[in-house]
Design an enzyme around this catalytic site. Sequence first.
Site, PDB file in Angstrom:
ATOM      1  NE  ARG A 134     -14.639   2.472  12.779  1.00 14.61           N
ATOM      2  CZ  ARG A 134     -14.162   2.586  11.562  1.00 14.61           C
ATOM      3  NH1 ARG A 134     -13.732   3.762  11.144  1.00 14.61           N
ATOM      4  NH2 ARG A 134     -14.140   1.574  10.740  1.00 14.61           N
ATOM      5  CE  LYS A 136      -4.223  -1.391   2.416  1.00 14.17           C
ATOM      6  NZ  LYS A 136      -4.970  -1.181   3.671  1.00 14.17           N
TER       7      LYS A 136
END
Length: 160
Positions: free
Chosen positions: A95, A41
């Site tokens: 979350r 990445k």
Amino acid sequence: MSLAVYPGSFDPVTYGHLDVVYRAAGVFERLVIAVLVNPQKAPLLPADERAAAIREAVAAEMPGPAPRIDVATFDGLTVDFCRAVGATHLVRGLRAVSDFEAELQMAHMNRALAPGVDTVFLMTSVEYAFVSSALVREIARFGGDISPFVPASVVARLRR
Ligand code: PNS
């Protein structure tokens, strides 16, 4: 001594991550925040900068637990890093329910690889439930204000 690893990309670290760090520091005697070096990445910040930003934010925002919190970079498998530092637990933040499916899969895979390392999920404070590194990266790339979502150590690095 209870030692946990909190692994992640932290590209960049957000107030949501720091909330999980603070909660984990209340549960474990020592915590190692492990910043993944992923050569596949192209990150917004290189791994050493991501780690430095976390170190500064932890020192500034949680001076009490800071001496019990280390920050390191790693590559390869998270469970190998856990074994190398002697961690018994791996911390991940949740979350919302939507985070859970992928996290559960990862927890089971990690348990299969390393039965001695258990994953502990900590719920991010509701005020950070919408904050994500991916959205912060997008806002930053378009020149938007990311200061509500990330610590000053990240804002300063991105300004440079
Ligand atoms: O912050 P992220 O990107 O959600 O963190 C994901 C991370 C770094 C925890 C995960 O991709 C990981 O553990 N990568 C290291 C390689 C590895 O152990 N892969 C197997 C996971 S079951």
